[in-house]
Design a protein around this motif. Structure first.
Motif, PDB file in Angstrom:
ATOM      1  N   ILE A 184       0.843  -1.201   0.000  1.00 52.26           N
ATOM      2  CA  ILE A 184       0.000   0.000   0.000  1.00 52.26           C
ATOM      3  C   ILE A 184       0.878   1.250   0.000  1.00 52.26           C
ATOM      4  N   ALA A 185       1.910   1.233   0.846  1.00 53.41           N
ATOM      5  CA  ALA A 185       2.819   2.387   0.923  1.00 53.41           C
ATOM      6  C   ALA A 185       3.556   2.590  -0.400  1.00 53.41           C
ATOM      7  N   ASP A 186       3.997   1.499  -1.030  1.00 55.90           N
ATOM      8  CA  ASP A 186       4.706   1.598  -2.311  1.00 55.90           C
ATOM      9  C   ASP A 186       3.796   2.173  -3.390  1.00 55.90           C
ATOM     10  N   TYR A 187       2.539   1.720  -3.403  1.00 55.42           N
ATOM     11  CA  TYR A 187       1.589   2.221  -4.397  1.00 55.42           C
ATOM     12  C   TYR A 187       1.332   3.716  -4.162  1.00 55.42           C
ATOM     13  N   TYR A 188       1.179   4.081  -2.897  1.00 55.21           N
ATOM     14  CA  TYR A 188       0.948   5.491  -2.534  1.00 55.21           C
ATOM     15  C   TYR A 188       2.108   6.361  -3.006  1.00 55.21           C
ATOM     16  N   ASP A 189       3.343   5.897  -2.781  1.00 53.94           N
ATOM     17  CA  ASP A 189       4.521   6.671  -3.186  1.00 53.94           C
ATOM     18  C   ASP A 189       4.607   6.778  -4.705  1.00 53.94           C
ATOM     19  N   ALA A 190       4.268   5.668  -5.399  1.00 47.36           N
ATOM     20  CA  ALA A 190       4.379   5.656  -6.861  1.00 47.36           C
ATOM     21  C   ALA A 190       3.296   6.500  -7.532  1.00 47.36           C
ATOM     22  N   HIS A 191       2.218   6.763  -6.813  1.00 46.98           N
ATOM     23  CA  HIS A 191       1.110   7.536  -7.390  1.00 46.98           C
ATOM     24  C   HIS A 191       0.809   8.763  -6.518  1.00 46.98           C
ATOM     25  N   SER A 192       1.875   9.364  -6.017  1.00 47.22           N
ATOM     26  CA  SER A 192       1.712  10.477  -5.071  1.00 47.22           C
ATOM     27  C   SER A 192       0.922  11.635  -5.673  1.00 47.22           C
ATOM     28  N   ASP A 193       1.057  11.853  -6.990  1.00 45.73           N
ATOM     29  CA  ASP A 193       0.335  12.963  -7.616  1.00 45.73           C
ATOM     30  C   ASP A 193      -1.180  12.764  -7.548  1.00 45.73           C
ATOM     31  N   ASP A 194      -1.592  11.506  -7.466  1.00 44.65           N
ATOM     32  CA  ASP A 194      -3.031  11.224  -7.392  1.00 44.65           C
ATOM     33  C   ASP A 194      -3.604  11.527  -6.014  1.00 44.65           C
ATOM     34  N   TYR A 195      -2.732  11.708  -5.033  1.00 45.96           N
ATOM     35  CA  TYR A 195      -3.188  11.912  -3.663  1.00 45.96           C
ATOM     36  C   TYR A 195      -2.787  13.288  -3.131  1.00 45.96           C
ATOM     37  N   ARG A 196      -2.851  14.242  -4.027  1.00 50.33           N
ATOM     38  CA  ARG A 196      -2.613  15.634  -3.653  1.00 50.33           C
ATOM     39  C   ARG A 196      -3.832  16.455  -4.060  1.00 50.33           C
ATOM     40  N   GLU A 197      -4.332  17.198  -3.122  1.00 56.18           N
ATOM     41  CA  GLU A 197      -5.409  18.124  -3.446  1.00 56.18           C
ATOM     42  C   GLU A 197      -4.760  19.425  -3.897  1.00 56.18           C
ATOM     43  N   ALA A 198      -4.778  19.671  -5.190  1.00 55.17           N
ATOM     44  CA  ALA A 198      -4.104  20.839  -5.740  1.00 55.17           C
ATOM     45  C   ALA A 198      -4.800  22.131  -5.305  1.00 55.17           C
ATOM     46  N   GLU A 199      -4.054  23.215  -5.352  1.00 55.57           N
ATOM     47  CA  GLU A 199      -4.646  24.517  -5.053  1.00 55.57           C
ATOM     48  C   GLU A 199      -5.786  24.787  -6.030  1.00 55.57           C
ATOM     49  N   LYS A 200      -6.894  25.275  -5.512  1.00 53.25           N
ATOM     50  CA  LYS A 200      -8.061  25.581  -6.335  1.00 53.25           C
ATOM     51  C   LYS A 200      -8.353  27.076  -6.277  1.00 53.25           C
ATOM     52  N   ARG A 201      -8.779  27.597  -7.399  1.00 56.14           N
ATOM     53  CA  ARG A 201      -9.182  29.005  -7.441  1.00 56.14           C
ATOM     54  C   ARG A 201     -10.533  29.100  -8.150  1.00 56.14           C
ATOM     55  N   THR A 202     -11.459  29.757  -7.490  1.00 58.98           N
ATOM     56  CA  THR A 202     -12.764  30.000  -8.087  1.00 58.98           C
ATOM     57  C   THR A 202     -12.672  31.311  -8.848  1.00 58.98           C
ATOM     58  N   VAL A 203     -12.863  31.239 -10.155  1.00 58.23           N
ATOM     59  CA  VAL A 203     -12.580  32.412 -10.996  1.00 58.23           C
ATOM     60  C   VAL A 203     -13.739  32.717 -11.948  1.00 58.23           C
ATOM     61  N   ARG A 204     -13.747  33.978 -12.376  1.00 57.83           N
ATOM     62  CA  ARG A 204     -14.648  34.442 -13.424  1.00 57.83           C
ATOM     63  C   ARG A 204     -13.807  35.155 -14.470  1.00 57.83           C
ATOM     64  N   GLN A 205     -14.350  35.254 -15.667  1.00 58.02           N
ATOM     65  CA  GLN A 205     -13.601  35.991 -16.681  1.00 58.02           C
ATOM     66  C   GLN A 205     -14.543  36.722 -17.637  1.00 58.02           C
ATOM     67  N   GLY A 314      -7.269   2.500   2.934  1.00 59.79           N
ATOM     68  CA  GLY A 314      -8.357   1.541   2.736  1.00 59.79           C
ATOM     69  C   GLY A 314      -8.727   1.399   1.272  1.00 59.79           C
ATOM     70  N   LYS A 315      -8.841   2.533   0.561  1.00 63.77           N
ATOM     71  CA  LYS A 315      -9.176   2.499  -0.855  1.00 63.77           C
ATOM     72  C   LYS A 315      -8.069   1.832  -1.668  1.00 63.77           C
ATOM     73  N   ILE A 316      -6.810   2.132  -1.316  1.00 67.02           N
ATOM     74  CA  ILE A 316      -5.693   1.513  -2.036  1.00 67.02           C
ATOM     75  C   ILE A 316      -5.694   0.010  -1.794  1.00 67.02           C
ATOM     76  N   ARG A 317      -5.937  -0.393  -0.540  1.00 68.13           N
ATOM     77  CA  ARG A 317      -5.971  -1.830  -0.226  1.00 68.13           C
ATOM     78  C   ARG A 317      -7.054  -2.539  -1.058  1.00 68.13           C
ATOM     79  N   ASP A 318      -8.240  -1.924  -1.126  1.00 69.74           N
ATOM     80  CA  ASP A 318      -9.334  -2.522  -1.891  1.00 69.74           C
ATOM     81  C   ASP A 318      -8.969  -2.633  -3.374  1.00 69.74           C
ATOM     82  N   LYS A 319      -8.348  -1.585  -3.896  1.00 64.72           N
ATOM     83  CA  LYS A 319      -7.976  -1.575  -5.311  1.00 64.72           C
ATOM     84  C   LYS A 319      -6.958  -2.675  -5.607  1.00 64.72           C
ATOM     85  N   LEU A 320      -5.916  -2.757  -4.792  1.00 65.46           N
ATOM     86  CA  LEU A 320      -4.883  -3.774  -5.005  1.00 65.46           C
ATOM     87  C   LEU A 320      -5.445  -5.173  -4.813  1.00 65.46           C
TER      88      LEU A 320
END
Length: 514
Positions: A184-205, A314-320
């Motif tokens: 689980i830890a190895d999968y988490y490290d290999a897919h770290s980008d999938d487990y980051r909540e990126a900065e969000k900006r609510t915008v209008r243009q 838990g989700k990673i364990r289920d997936k694997l």
């Protein structure tokens, strides 16, 4: 005597008697002799002969059983397809159904060897759970089953078989599959980008498009409009949503210029830089990008955070576990098939082009494992970093399924690791349908997916067959790296191709009994 009575009498006979009866009827029809008196009179233009289509050790599967098994699904197909497309879908359905029926018989035979059974209490508990889940009563369930042409007694028997099969699979497959914390830890490290909540900006243009090839006068006109909108938007007390509705010429005009919540990587680079360099509550100066002039207003900023391992373990364990279980179950079913005596006299997917002849040994199965995708036109598109997906089927607009979107990395490529994280069915193709294709799409933010191109499994099978001519069994069994370009040369897909010995459920065409 009704046809159903005839079939029932045939099924109640011993195997040798059944075989003789079916063969005798078939020979009578082929020879033009009168059918024995046990059959009902039929119109000369349509004669249906019941026959054995598969043998699993000492058990058989009759044509009528297969037809009954697929009837509900065939009825649905008839409502959505016509002509050759309908026929092809039915052939595919019959093939899958026949394999499922063979698997079911093999699993139930295994339950006898393991001396497993299902009690009435377990069936009652399962029925109660189904009633709760569907918020209905026993009477409601009976009514529904009746509408489907099934009795409660038959339903309970089918449920018993499913529960028994689940017990066998848990004992033979489930207990042999485990996922340890390190995986689980190895999968988490290999897919770290999938487990980051990126900065969000609510915008209008407020947006003023500039067409490709626009004249200098047209560009200047749009720039002046943007300058005017900016001056209005930066006045004290200015209402940006109202001004966007008044001035903007973009698709978000009707909703006050709202683009919603935007993360990095979701829009093209120039617009992303403008959005993420504008402070909360501020309005950007008119800025030209490749598509036009933008005046951006940032309503809200939500800083990105890292999703910790404990929140997703838990989700990673289920997936694997699901991936391991699927792989192990496939291997287990193959072992059961190899250990059994299988004889198939029905091939619903034989094609006129002779593609079935690639599999001269019915105990061979060919698999194409997707391991890489390379785009020829770069890895970043108009609306930001590319994500690609592929679809499988005979129709680009109505494929059987689409894969998840995956990021395009360095060199405009998707590697083995990213593909390996997808569901097995989206990256491994075993004995693929020669009439099917893989369609490649580019995901575009806020717009429909862009079609890139396709490759044909028929061409892939032929290419592998040509490459393997003259090879010995050991050479053919080794995995081969093969690459195929899409029809328009826009992308290349890399596969590991392998032939394995197994008990295929598809018979050699020359063995088919009509």
């Amino acid at each position: 005597m009704q046809k159903s009575d005839i079939i029932w009498k045939i099924l109640k006979m011993s195997y040798r008697a059944r075989r003789f009866c079916v063969l005798a009827i078939a020979l009578c029809v082929l020879a033009g002799a009168p059918v024995p008196a046990t059959t009902a009179p039929v119109a000369a233009s349509a004669v249906t002969i019941e026959r054995i289509i598969a043998k699993v050790d000492d058990e058989i599967i009759m044509l009528s059983e297969l037809q009954e098994f697929v009837k509900p699904s065939v009825d649905k197909l008839r409502r959505n397809y016509r002509g050759e497309q309908l026929n092809r879908r039915i052939r595919e359905l019959e093939l899958e159904a026949l394999d499922a029926m063979i698997q079911s018989k093999l699993i139930l035979k295994r339950s006898s060897a393991l001396e497993l059974n299902v009690s009435e209490k377990e069936i009652e508990s399962a029925v109660a759970g189904i009633l709760r889940q569907n918020k209905t009563t026993t009477a409601g369930l009976r009514s529904f089953l009746s509408s489907q042409g099934m009795t409660m007694e038959k339903y309970r028997e089918e449920l018993r078989k499913k529960l028994l099969a689940r017990k066998v699979e848990n004992m033979e497959v489930g207990v042999r599959v485990s996922v340890v914390d390190q995986e689980i830890a190895d999968y988490y490290d290999a897919h770290s980008d999938d487990y980051r909540e990126a900065e969000k900006r609510t915008v209008r243009q407020i947006f003023f498009p500039v067409d490709k090839g626009a004249s200098a006068a047209d560009i200047e006109e749009q720039r002046k409009k943007a300058d005017l909108a900016y001056k209005e938007a930066t006045k004290p007390g200015a209402d940006f949503p109202r001004l966007a509705g008044k001035y903007s010429e973009g698709p978000a005009q009707s909703r006050g210029g709202a683009l919603g919540s935007v993360k990095k990587g979701e829009v093209f680079a120039e617009l992303e830089q403008l959005i993420f360099s504008t402070a909360k509550g501020e309005t950007s100066k008119p800025t030209r990008t490749r598509v036009g002039f933008h005046v951006i207003h940032v309503d809200e900023v939500k800083l990105g955070t890292v999703i910790t391992l404990d929140r997703v373990s838990g989700k990673i364990r289920d997936k694997l576990f699901r991936e391991k279980f699927t792989k192990r179950r496939r291997e287990w079913i193959t072992e059961l098939k190899r250990a059994a005596f299988l004889e198939i006299s029905y091939d619903p997917v034989a094609t006129p082009g002779g593609l079935s002849s690639v599999f001269k040994d019915v105990r061979e199965q060919i698999s194409f494992r997707l391991v890489g995708v390379k785009l020829k036109q770069g890895g970043r598109g108009l609306f930001g970093q590319d994500r690609v997906l592929w679809a499988y089927g005979s129709n680009r607009d109505k494929p059987r399924w689409k894969s998840d979107r995956v990021k395009v990395g360095e060199g405009a490529a998707v590697g083995k690791d990213a593909i390996g994280a997808l569901e097995v069915g989206n990256r491994l193709f075993v004995n693929p349908d020669p009439s099917a294709n893989l369609y490649l799409f580019r995901y575009v933010y806020l717009l429909p997916d862009t079609y890139i191109g396709k490759i044909s499994f028929a061409d892939m099978i032929k290419a592998f067959s040509d490459q393997s001519k003259g090879e010995g069994e050991e050479q053919k069994a080794k995995a081969k790296k093969m690459s195929f370009e899409t029809d328009n040369k826009a992308a290349r897909l890399d596969f590991e191709v392998e032939v394995q010995k197994t008990r295929s459920i598809v018979a050699d065409p020359k063995e088919i009994t009509q």
